[in-house]
Design a protein around this motif. Structure first.
Motif, PDB file in Angstrom:
ATOM      1  N   ASN A 119      49.198 145.525  63.875  1.00  0.00           N
ATOM      2  CA  ASN A 119      49.961 144.454  63.232  1.00  0.00           C
ATOM      3  C   ASN A 119      49.446 144.130  61.825  1.00  0.00           C
ATOM      4  O   ASN A 119      49.218 142.965  61.487  1.00  0.00           O
ATOM      5  CB  ASN A 119      49.956 143.201  64.128  1.00  0.00           C
ATOM      6  N   ALA A 120      49.276 145.161  61.005  1.00  0.00           N
ATOM      7  CA  ALA A 120      48.783 144.968  59.633  1.00  0.00           C
ATOM      8  C   ALA A 120      49.809 144.229  58.784  1.00  0.00           C
ATOM      9  O   ALA A 120      50.991 144.545  58.813  1.00  0.00           O
ATOM     10  CB  ALA A 120      48.474 146.322  59.001  1.00  0.00           C
ATOM     11  N   ARG A 121      49.334 143.224  58.049  1.00  0.00           N
ATOM     12  CA  ARG A 121      50.184 142.476  57.132  1.00  0.00           C
ATOM     13  C   ARG A 121      49.437 142.268  55.826  1.00  0.00           C
ATOM     14  O   ARG A 121      48.312 141.779  55.837  1.00  0.00           O
ATOM     15  CB  ARG A 121      50.521 141.094  57.656  1.00  0.00           C
ATOM     16  N   LYS A 122      50.065 142.666  54.745  1.00  0.00           N
ATOM     17  CA  LYS A 122      49.465 142.438  53.433  1.00  0.00           C
ATOM     18  C   LYS A 122      49.499 140.946  53.139  1.00  0.00           C
ATOM     19  O   LYS A 122      50.433 140.240  53.536  1.00  0.00           O
ATOM     20  CB  LYS A 122      50.241 143.183  52.351  1.00  0.00           C
ATOM     21  N   ILE A 123      48.484 140.479  52.430  1.00  0.00           N
ATOM     22  CA  ILE A 123      48.455 139.096  51.975  1.00  0.00           C
ATOM     23  C   ILE A 123      48.195 139.088  50.474  1.00  0.00           C
ATOM     24  O   ILE A 123      47.803 140.100  49.898  1.00  0.00           O
ATOM     25  CB  ILE A 123      47.387 138.254  52.721  1.00  0.00           C
ATOM     26  N   GLU A 124      48.434 137.964  49.857  1.00  0.00           N
ATOM     27  CA  GLU A 124      48.113 137.807  48.442  1.00  0.00           C
ATOM     28  C   GLU A 124      46.616 138.023  48.278  1.00  0.00           C
ATOM     29  O   GLU A 124      45.812 137.384  48.980  1.00  0.00           O
ATOM     30  CB  GLU A 124      48.503 136.399  47.985  1.00  0.00           C
ATOM     31  N   PRO A 125      46.201 138.939  47.405  1.00  0.00           N
ATOM     32  CA  PRO A 125      44.769 139.228  47.270  1.00  0.00           C
ATOM     33  C   PRO A 125      43.930 137.992  46.957  1.00  0.00           C
ATOM     34  O   PRO A 125      44.323 137.138  46.154  1.00  0.00           O
ATOM     35  CB  PRO A 125      44.718 140.231  46.113  1.00  0.00           C
ATOM     36  N   ILE A 126      42.790 137.910  47.632  1.00  0.00           N
ATOM     37  CA  ILE A 126      41.832 136.827  47.431  1.00  0.00           C
ATOM     38  C   ILE A 126      40.557 137.453  46.877  1.00  0.00           C
ATOM     39  O   ILE A 126      39.813 138.110  47.610  1.00  0.00           O
ATOM     40  CB  ILE A 126      41.520 136.103  48.760  1.00  0.00           C
ATOM     41  N   PRO A 127      40.286 137.283  45.576  1.00  0.00           N
ATOM     42  CA  PRO A 127      39.077 137.886  44.991  1.00  0.00           C
ATOM     43  C   PRO A 127      37.808 137.290  45.614  1.00  0.00           C
ATOM     44  O   PRO A 127      37.659 136.063  45.696  1.00  0.00           O
ATOM     45  CB  PRO A 127      39.165 137.515  43.511  1.00  0.00           C
ATOM     46  N   ILE A 128      36.945 138.171  46.102  1.00  0.00           N
ATOM     47  CA  ILE A 128      35.683 137.735  46.708  1.00  0.00           C
ATOM     48  C   ILE A 128      34.785 138.955  46.867  1.00  0.00           C
ATOM     49  O   ILE A 128      35.283 140.067  47.013  1.00  0.00           O
ATOM     50  CB  ILE A 128      35.928 137.035  48.076  1.00  0.00           C
ATOM     51  N   ASN A 129      33.482 138.742  46.816  1.00  0.00           N
ATOM     52  CA  ASN A 129      32.537 139.833  47.060  1.00  0.00           C
ATOM     53  C   ASN A 129      32.463 140.121  48.550  1.00  0.00           C
ATOM     54  O   ASN A 129      32.531 139.205  49.367  1.00  0.00           O
ATOM     55  CB  ASN A 129      31.135 139.481  46.541  1.00  0.00           C
ATOM     56  N   GLY A 130      32.316 141.378  48.889  1.00  0.00           N
ATOM     57  CA  GLY A 130      32.224 141.772  50.288  1.00  0.00           C
ATOM     58  C   GLY A 130      30.807 141.668  50.827  1.00  0.00           C
ATOM     59  O   GLY A 130      29.870 141.331  50.108  1.00  0.00           O
ATOM     60  N   LYS A 131      30.688 141.946  52.124  1.00  0.00           N
ATOM     61  CA  LYS A 131      29.395 141.924  52.800  1.00  0.00           C
ATOM     62  C   LYS A 131      29.380 143.052  53.828  1.00  0.00           C
ATOM     63  O   LYS A 131      30.412 143.646  54.129  1.00  0.00           O
ATOM     64  CB  LYS A 131      29.194 140.586  53.508  1.00  0.00           C
ATOM     65  N   LEU A 132      28.215 143.322  54.373  1.00  0.00           N
ATOM     66  CA  LEU A 132      28.087 144.317  55.420  1.00  0.00           C
ATOM     67  C   LEU A 132      28.483 143.724  56.768  1.00  0.00           C
ATOM     68  O   LEU A 132      28.437 142.515  56.956  1.00  0.00           O
ATOM     69  CB  LEU A 132      26.643 144.828  55.484  1.00  0.00           C
TER      70      LEU A 132
ATOM     71  N   LEU B 288      50.429 153.666  46.680  1.00  0.00           N
ATOM     72  CA  LEU B 288      49.993 152.329  47.062  1.00  0.00           C
ATOM     73  C   LEU B 288      49.233 151.680  45.913  1.00  0.00           C
ATOM     74  O   LEU B 288      48.741 152.362  45.018  1.00  0.00           O
ATOM     75  CB  LEU B 288      49.071 152.407  48.284  1.00  0.00           C
ATOM     76  N   ASP B 289      49.125 150.365  45.962  1.00  0.00           N
ATOM     77  CA  ASP B 289      48.232 149.648  45.055  1.00  0.00           C
ATOM     78  C   ASP B 289      46.843 149.685  45.674  1.00  0.00           C
ATOM     79  O   ASP B 289      46.701 149.602  46.898  1.00  0.00           O
ATOM     80  CB  ASP B 289      48.679 148.200  44.880  1.00  0.00           C
ATOM     81  N   TYR B 290      45.821 149.794  44.846  1.00  0.00           N
ATOM     82  CA  TYR B 290      44.455 149.885  45.336  1.00  0.00           C
ATOM     83  C   TYR B 290      43.577 148.812  44.692  1.00  0.00           C
ATOM     84  O   TYR B 290      42.680 149.112  43.910  1.00  0.00           O
ATOM     85  CB  TYR B 290      43.885 151.286  45.068  1.00  0.00           C
ATOM     86  N   PRO B 291      43.816 147.551  45.029  1.00  0.00           N
ATOM     87  CA  PRO B 291      42.963 146.495  44.478  1.00  0.00           C
ATOM     88  C   PRO B 291      41.544 146.635  45.017  1.00  0.00           C
ATOM     89  O   PRO B 291      41.321 147.246  46.064  1.00  0.00           O
ATOM     90  CB  PRO B 291      43.626 145.208  44.986  1.00  0.00           C
ATOM     91  N   SER B 292      40.592 146.069  44.305  1.00  0.00           N
ATOM     92  CA  SER B 292      39.214 146.100  44.785  1.00  0.00           C
ATOM     93  C   SER B 292      38.586 144.724  44.610  1.00  0.00           C
ATOM     94  O   SER B 292      39.034 143.924  43.804  1.00  0.00           O
ATOM     95  CB  SER B 292      38.400 147.161  44.042  1.00  0.00           C
ATOM     96  N   GLY B 293      37.563 144.485  45.417  1.00  0.00           N
ATOM     97  CA  GLY B 293      36.876 143.197  45.347  1.00  0.00           C
ATOM     98  C   GLY B 293      37.744 142.040  45.795  1.00  0.00           C
ATOM     99  O   GLY B 293      37.633 140.952  45.254  1.00  0.00           O
ATOM    100  N   ALA B 294      38.599 142.281  46.813  1.00  0.00           N
ATOM    101  CA  ALA B 294      39.503 141.223  47.268  1.00  0.00           C
ATOM    102  C   ALA B 294      39.905 141.438  48.723  1.00  0.00           C
ATOM    103  O   ALA B 294      39.996 142.569  49.196  1.00  0.00           O
ATOM    104  CB  ALA B 294      40.759 141.193  46.403  1.00  0.00           C
ATOM    105  N   ILE B 295      40.171 140.350  49.419  1.00  0.00           N
ATOM    106  CA  ILE B 295      40.769 140.408  50.746  1.00  0.00           C
ATOM    107  C   ILE B 295      42.246 140.695  50.523  1.00  0.00           C
ATOM    108  O   ILE B 295      42.907 140.000  49.739  1.00  0.00           O
ATOM    109  CB  ILE B 295      40.554 139.083  51.507  1.00  0.00           C
ATOM    110  N   ILE B 296      42.772 141.731  51.195  1.00  0.00           N
ATOM    111  CA  ILE B 296      44.150 142.163  50.905  1.00  0.00           C
ATOM    112  C   ILE B 296      45.080 142.198  52.113  1.00  0.00           C
ATOM    113  O   ILE B 296      46.283 142.376  51.950  1.00  0.00           O
ATOM    114  CB  ILE B 296      44.160 143.548  50.231  1.00  0.00           C
TER     115      ILE B 296
END
Length: 130
Positions: free
Chosen positions: A108-121, A55-63
């Protein structure tokens, strides 16, 4: 839309529809669409464990986008169900019988184009437009 931040490789396993439960020590009454944010944190031991998934493992993004349909207490019966469903993916929860928490049922998981953003708790909001 609500978002949850998840460490890699677990975020990508969710996005691929391989991991259908996300585990937390807190419960939620929220049900509905949920975005999966791949945090910048990485579980290196788990990355090695799941390397064969390719798999691809992007980080710091909504995926990904999923539906959160339930929040269940992780007890002995649920651990048995998880073991049946996928003993490898859920091994840490299955084997740690001292851990108490909840499983968020994701469908119903669906991949989306990654959106770079910082996460939160916890669950957080993002103005998502398809």
């Amino acid at each position: 839309m609500k978002v949850i931040t998840v460490k890699q490789p677990f975020a990508s396993l969710i996005a691929a529809g391989i991991k259908c439960y996300e585990f937390r020590t807190w419960k939620t009454k929220y049900r509905g669409e949920l975005l999966i944010h791949a945090g910048k944190g990485v579980n290196k031991r788990a990355m090695e464990k799941y390397k064969d998934y390719n798999l691809d493992y992007p980080s710091g993004a909504i995926i990904a986008k999923v539906n959160l349909t339930d929040c269940v207490l992780i007890d002995g019966k649920m651990r048995d169900k998880l073991k049946e469903e996928n003993a490898i993916v859920y091994s840490s929860v299955i084997n740690d019988t001292e851990w108490n928490g909840y499983g968020f049922k994701l469908e119903n998981a669906r991949k989306i184009e990654p959106i770079p953003i910082n996460g939160k708790l916890s669950l957080w909001d993002y103005d998502y437009k398809e």
